[in-house]
Design an enzyme around this catalytic site. Sequence first.
Site, PDB file in Angstrom:
ATOM      1  N   PRO A   1      44.609  42.482  38.990  1.00  0.00           N
ATOM      2  CG  PRO A   1      43.681  40.378  39.375  1.00  0.00           C
ATOM      3  CD  PRO A   1      44.516  41.432  40.017  1.00  0.00           C
TER       4      PRO A   1
ATOM      5  CG  ASP B   1      41.788  43.729  42.701  1.00  0.00           C
ATOM      6  OD1 ASP B   1      42.009  42.660  42.094  1.00  0.00           O
ATOM      7  OD2 ASP B   1      42.512  44.165  43.621  1.00  0.00           O
ATOM      8  CG  HIS B   2      38.493  39.090  37.993  1.00  0.00           C
ATOM      9  ND1 HIS B   2      37.403  38.691  38.720  1.00  0.00           N
ATOM     10  CD2 HIS B   2      38.345  38.517  36.769  1.00  0.00           C
ATOM     11  CE1 HIS B   2      36.628  37.914  37.982  1.00  0.00           C
ATOM     12  NE2 HIS B   2      37.178  37.795  36.787  1.00  0.00           N
ATOM     13  NE  ARG B   3      44.500  41.713  43.728  1.00  0.00           N
ATOM     14  CZ  ARG B   3      45.392  42.510  44.333  1.00  0.00           C
ATOM     15  NH1 ARG B   3      46.547  42.016  44.749  1.00  0.00           N
ATOM     16  NH2 ARG B   3      45.107  43.784  44.533  1.00  0.00           N
TER      17      ARG B   3
ATOM     18  CB  VAL C   1      35.201  42.596  42.338  1.00  0.00           C
ATOM     19  CG1 VAL C   1      33.836  42.811  41.693  1.00  0.00           C
ATOM     20  CG2 VAL C   1      35.409  43.568  43.492  1.00  0.00           C
TER      21      VAL C   1
END
Length: 483
Positions: free
Chosen positions: A277, A453-455, A457
């Site tokens: 994401p 990467d929002h998983r 960060v």
Amino acid sequence: MTTMTETSARFREFKMPDVGEGLTEAEILKWFVQPGDTVTDGQVVCEVETAKAAVELPIPFDGVVHELRFPEGTTVDVGQVIIAIDVAPGSGDAPAPAAAPAQEPVEAPEAEAEPKGRTPVLVGYGVAESSTKRRPRKGTAAAPEAAAVAAAVQAELNGHGASAPAPAATAPAGAPAGGRPLAKPPVRKLAKDLGIDLATVVPTGKDGIITREDVHAAAAPAAAEAPAAVASPVAPEAPAAALPPAVSDSARETRIPVKGVRKAIAQAMVGSAFTAPHVTEFVTVDVTRTMKLVAELKEDKDMAGVRVNPLLVIAKALLVAIKRNPEVNAAWDEANQEIVQKHYVNLGIAAATPRGLIVPNIKDAHDKTLPQLAEALGDLVTTARDGKTSPAAMAGGTVTITNVGVFGVDTGTPILNPGESAILAVGAIKLQPWVHKGKVKPRQVTTLALSFDHRLVDGELGSKVLADVAAILEQPKRLITWA
């Protein structure tokens, strides 16, 4: 252990090696030798392109080239024999070499002496054999009878039905042994619309398949010979409008096979975009002081012989920002459901090359001084432009910089390199009006964009990293105070 087999005391065969990263195939770009040429141990005999880079292959023994198994432009599976060498050319007449296939290679049988669990690589053994079965290539060895049966079955599925058996006769130009011309449904419709009998068309497509160009070529002479008007028993109320001339698709569009680096780019970008994401944040920053620092560094004797440019300072700024926010330098392990913290930085630099986009990286960039970083950047760019970047140089990256500013672009929303946590896009540096010390003045300004990467960060962490990079570029002395 080299990728070769000893077929006799005289002849040895060299197989397509896995040049690294578990690749399964490579395209032969160029042969540097021909049958009859003498070769020595370590001599480069061909250049191949994998999904990652172009690589030169050396032969591991002396002798005379007996046979080239595949022509240039052929994609060959890892483990298939590509060249045969006569290692004892003075021992009598050699058997005639088999003709090299004109199209794609047939599927190679499994080597008897190869271990089942591993795939041979250029040196030693590489990745374990995949349990996934490869789909046979087009053009693999198959009996003509099987091809005819397959064509008849496909015709039945397409609703054409199977024609009744007819007495043996010479097949027309466009008809295969089974008697029915091979063509895809859109091509059949085109032929019907143009009034062309497919049985009279000479096929030029692979395996005798009739293409749209073949139909247009057959229609051209027919149109020239046809009368200007067709008599009708009943006079029409108005003259029929003339049909526009048929235009060949090949004159209006070009089809380029997706393979090699372009295929790898497509797979990587789709995989990254739909797996991680992405979040992208932007900041516009005054880099006037950074540009002054670059000018001063160019005159510094300690930087003599290396290339100094804004990218060098930006790279150093990102490394300092990562040191201040080490959690951003990580990777997502889906299989084990873990976040892998990296205590090293392999800094990727996106490079546009004639073969497409590649992302080689500077190993352990966090440990390098500014002159060392400048030298590594110069070597990386030169190697990439020459098309000599090795697969190993593109493996193991942790974060990446893409400099879209060299194309005059202000910024973008970069896609993460697979397996990495962040990518920094640098826009063009332009002279713009900027409020400086309470007054509007012309200043050197650029826009930075950080995708992450929002998983792994969060927004706060990503914002801190981007803000730190911007702060360093605005006040380069922070390279000292923060480092």
